[in-house]
Scaffold this motif. Structure first.
Motif, PDB file in Angstrom:
ATOM      1  N   TYR A 248       0.428  -3.893  -3.991  1.00 59.99           N
ATOM      2  CA  TYR A 248      -0.671  -2.955  -4.179  1.00 59.99           C
ATOM      3  C   TYR A 248      -1.933  -3.634  -4.698  1.00 59.99           C
ATOM      4  CZ  TYR A 248       2.502   0.990  -3.422  1.00 59.99           C
ATOM      5  OH  TYR A 248       3.375   1.896  -2.874  1.00 59.99           O
TER       6      TYR A 248
ATOM      7  N   LYS B  60      -4.278  -4.529  -2.917  1.00 63.66           N
ATOM      8  CA  LYS B  60      -5.346  -3.944  -2.118  1.00 63.66           C
ATOM      9  C   LYS B  60      -4.990  -2.509  -1.786  1.00 63.66           C
ATOM     10  CE  LYS B  60      -6.661  -8.326   0.053  1.00 63.66           C
ATOM     11  NZ  LYS B  60      -6.845  -9.055   1.344  1.00 63.66           N
ATOM     12  N   GLU B  61      -6.022  -1.707  -1.556  1.00 64.20           N
ATOM     13  CA  GLU B  61      -5.795  -0.319  -1.175  1.00 64.20           C
ATOM     14  C   GLU B  61      -5.189  -0.246   0.230  1.00 64.20           C
ATOM     15  OE1 GLU B  61      -6.078   2.544  -2.746  1.00 64.20           O
ATOM     16  OE2 GLU B  61      -6.757   1.669  -4.624  1.00 64.20           O
ATOM     17  N   GLY B  62      -4.466   0.830   0.481  1.00 61.59           N
ATOM     18  CA  GLY B  62      -3.983   1.084   1.826  1.00 61.59           C
ATOM     19  C   GLY B  62      -2.566   0.643   2.099  1.00 61.59           C
ATOM     20  N   PHE B  63      -1.836   0.174   1.095  1.00 63.46           N
ATOM     21  CA  PHE B  63      -0.443  -0.221   1.329  1.00 63.46           C
ATOM     22  C   PHE B  63       0.393   1.003   1.668  1.00 63.46           C
ATOM     23  CE2 PHE B  63       3.902  -0.663  -0.276  1.00 63.46           C
ATOM     24  CZ  PHE B  63       4.319  -1.745   0.475  1.00 63.46           C
ATOM     25  N   ASN B  64       1.188   0.888   2.722  1.00 65.68           N
ATOM     26  CA  ASN B  64       2.107   1.972   3.071  1.00 65.68           C
ATOM     27  C   ASN B  64       3.385   1.386   3.651  1.00 65.68           C
ATOM     28  OD1 ASN B  64       1.374   1.313   5.760  1.00 65.68           O
ATOM     29  ND2 ASN B  64      -0.366   2.722   5.640  1.00 65.68           N
TER      30      ASN B  64
ATOM     31  N   ASP C 169       4.891   0.685   6.461  1.00 67.52           N
ATOM     32  CA  ASP C 169       4.800   0.444   7.894  1.00 67.52           C
ATOM     33  C   ASP C 169       5.419  -0.902   8.249  1.00 67.52           C
ATOM     34  OD1 ASP C 169       3.569   2.820   8.577  1.00 67.52           O
ATOM     35  OD2 ASP C 169       1.547   2.016   8.300  1.00 67.52           O
TER      36      ASP C 169
ATOM     37  N   ASP D  71       3.701   9.912   1.992  1.00 66.51           N
ATOM     38  CA  ASP D  71       2.553   9.950   1.073  1.00 66.51           C
ATOM     39  C   ASP D  71       2.902  10.701  -0.211  1.00 66.51           C
ATOM     40  OD1 ASP D  71       0.978   8.479   2.764  1.00 66.51           O
ATOM     41  OD2 ASP D  71      -0.139  10.206   3.561  1.00 66.51           O
TER      42      ASP D  71
END
Length: 267
Positions: free
Chosen positions: A75, A77-81, A83, A197
């Motif tokens: 984490y 950086k923003e946007g970790f998911n 995938d 989410d």
């Protein structure tokens, strides 16, 4: 999402520490000093009460280090998911972390003690954290009393703690659909569905609450310890001994360490 959650949690905890320091300073010092009870100690030193109790902290040290390492790795950086080929692995790791965190006696003691001070009950020297029934404990001793008084910690914990999904993970009562990005649980509380989410938000609130609560506690502890002076007026321990808390710098292995001492007051 993580930046906003981390900032929200940090702002609330910082404000609450200031509140308890202003409204109940002795309880605040006992809280940041990790005061506890060791039964049977009174026969040897005159009181069962101790300060700078480290055992619970030691038990959780390995897990907490891993949680922070995991956050910093994934984490940063923003946007970790969840995938790609490793997505289900990351999700599974966060499920494990979530279960371990909400089963941690050290974390729950810290959280409950803070809530009790905010609720006007003073410092809780020897809280009984149940092995089972943590949902009822958290709801009745932390969330509901603080929400009733409109204290932000109650809502913050409710954003982090979901007993249904914790029980589902702990007892393998779930399955994951990677294509639809959903987690399906089937517990005694019924069948429920969570999006990736929704779970990620629960996870980030929980792990940041644990980490920042510990960080603020330790920072304030060290700041007070460096004062090299009495930190409280005289007060009575639960077993009726007159004491004061002192902060002092001690040297171990040639390095200075801020510590608290519980000093008995002679009549």
């Amino acid at each position: 999402m993580i930046k906003e959650i981390r900032q929200e949690v940090s702002d609330i905890i910082e404000k609450l520490f200031t509140t308890i320091a202003n409204e109940d300073y002795t309880s605040y010092i006992l809280y940041i000093g990790r005061a506890d009870i060791i039964h049977g100690l009174k026969a040897h030193v005159g009181t069962d009460c101790v300060i700078d109790y480290q055992l619970d902290r030691y038990y959780d040290e390995t897990r907490e280090t891993f949680y922070v390492h995991y956050l910093n790795r994934n984490y940063s950086k923003e946007g970790f998911n969840y995938d790609g080929e490793s997505g289900i692995d990351d999700l599974s790791i966060e499920m494990m972390i979530y279960c371990h965190l909400w089963d941690s006696v050290y974390f729950l003691k810290s959280l409950y003690r803070l809530a009790a001070i905010l609720d006007g009950k003073g410092y809780q020297w020897n809280p009984d954290i149940p092995e089972n029934g943590k949902y009822t404990f958290v709801k009745e001793n932390i969330i509901l009393p603080l929400q009733a008084k409109e204290i932000e910690l109650g809502n913050l914990v409710s954003k982090a703690f979901d007993s249904n999904i914790r029980n589902a993970f702990a007892h393998s009562l779930y399955n994951v659909d990677v294509e639809s990005k959903k987690i399906y649980t089937r517990t005694k509380q019924g069948n429920r569905t969570y999006t990736f989410d929704e779970f990620q938000k629960l996870f980030l609130y929980s792990v940041n609450l644990m980490y920042l609560l510990k960080r603020y506690l330790e920072f304030n502890h060290d700041e007070a310890g460096r004062m090299n002076a009495a930190l409280t007026e005289m007060f009575l321990t639960p077993d009726g001994v007159k004491v004061q808390v002192y902060g002092e710098i001690t040297k171990r292995a040639g390095r200075p360490f801020p510590e608290f001492k519980l000093v008995k007051i002679k009549d």
